[in-house]
Design a protein around this motif. Sequence first.
Motif, short mmCIF file in Angstrom:
data_model
loop_
_atom_site.label_atom_id
_atom_site.label_comp_id
_atom_site.label_asym_id
_atom_site.label_seq_id
_atom_site.Cartn_x
_atom_site.Cartn_y
_atom_site.Cartn_z
N PHE A 16 0.82 -1.20 0.00
CA PHE A 16 0.00 0.00 0.00
C PHE A 16 0.86 1.25 0.00
N VAL A 17 0.20 2.36 -0.29
CA VAL A 17 0.85 3.67 -0.26
C VAL A 17 0.00 4.61 0.58
N ILE A 18 0.61 5.71 0.99
CA ILE A 18 -0.13 6.81 1.60
C ILE A 18 -0.13 7.93 0.58
N LEU A 19 -1.32 8.27 0.09
CA LEU A 19 -1.49 9.33 -0.89
C LEU A 19 -2.06 10.55 -0.18
N GLU A 20 -1.33 11.67 -0.27
CA GLU A 20 -1.81 12.90 0.35
C GLU A 20 -2.54 13.75 -0.69
N THR A 21 -3.79 14.06 -0.36
CA THR A 21 -4.63 14.90 -1.20
C THR A 21 -5.27 15.96 -0.32
N ASN A 22 -4.96 17.22 -0.61
CA ASN A 22 -5.53 18.34 0.16
C ASN A 22 -5.34 18.18 1.66
N GLY A 23 -4.15 17.75 2.07
CA GLY A 23 -3.84 17.64 3.48
C GLY A 23 -4.35 16.38 4.16
N ILE A 24 -4.98 15.50 3.42
CA ILE A 24 -5.49 14.25 3.98
C ILE A 24 -4.68 13.09 3.40
N GLY A 25 -4.22 12.19 4.26
CA GLY A 25 -3.47 11.01 3.81
C GLY A 25 -4.38 9.80 3.70
N TYR A 26 -4.44 9.22 2.51
CA TYR A 26 -5.27 8.04 2.28
C TYR A 26 -4.37 6.81 2.16
N GLU A 27 -4.70 5.78 2.92
CA GLU A 27 -4.00 4.50 2.80
C GLU A 27 -4.68 3.72 1.69
N ILE A 28 -3.92 3.41 0.64
CA ILE A 28 -4.50 2.76 -0.54
C ILE A 28 -3.70 1.51 -0.88
N PHE A 29 -4.38 0.37 -0.90
CA PHE A 29 -3.75 -0.88 -1.30
C PHE A 29 -3.59 -0.87 -2.82
N ILE A 30 -2.41 -1.26 -3.29
CA ILE A 30 -2.12 -1.21 -4.72
C ILE A 30 -1.52 -2.53 -5.21
N PRO A 31 -1.92 -2.99 -6.38
CA PRO A 31 -1.37 -4.23 -6.92
C PRO A 31 -0.33 -3.99 -8.01
#
Length: 185
Positions: A16-31
């Motif tokens: 997974f990665v942590i994607l920061e968008t507008n000050g919010i970090g989203y934990e996103i599983f990626i294949p």
Amino acid sequence: MIAYLIGNIKDKYEDFVILETNGIGYEIFIPFPFDENYIKIYIFEHIKEDCYDLYGFLTFKDKEIFKKLISINGVGPRTACQMIKTYGIDQLINYIILEDTKSLSQIIGIGPKISKRIVLELKDIFLKKYSQNIYSTYKYDAVLALMALGYSKLDSQNSVNNIFLPNDTTEDIIKKALQILAQKV
């Protein structure tokens, strides 16, 4: 519902990665692997009583394939991610279209019964939508075979591209390409 997120990758982990968008970090599983830091990721939200997970994909097609995989009874999001990560989207589609249950069963959590179910439920759908992938696999396999016989990559690719017809099998392609290559010598 989130369709996609655009942002900066702040942290990368194995799954997974942590994607920061507008000050919010989203934990996103990626294949899939990637090198970019600023990225657009198509999102699939997996919501259950005990979890709210985000799965991310570089293309809408990848997301659609993922959704088809998890629609199969016995294939969860993590298993579908592992299938995509192991084989890549195009090769995975080819295995399903070509009914290669042995390769599908190589994934942890996918046994013979589930791999047969995947082929049974998805083959026709993928064949209608992605049949050109078979042709690229046949061509790719033929080029590899010609290179194994000692021909250069460029000569192998050129001969295969010159003789290829959509109904050719890998063997047909190799035979015709060898006739062209033999004339060059």
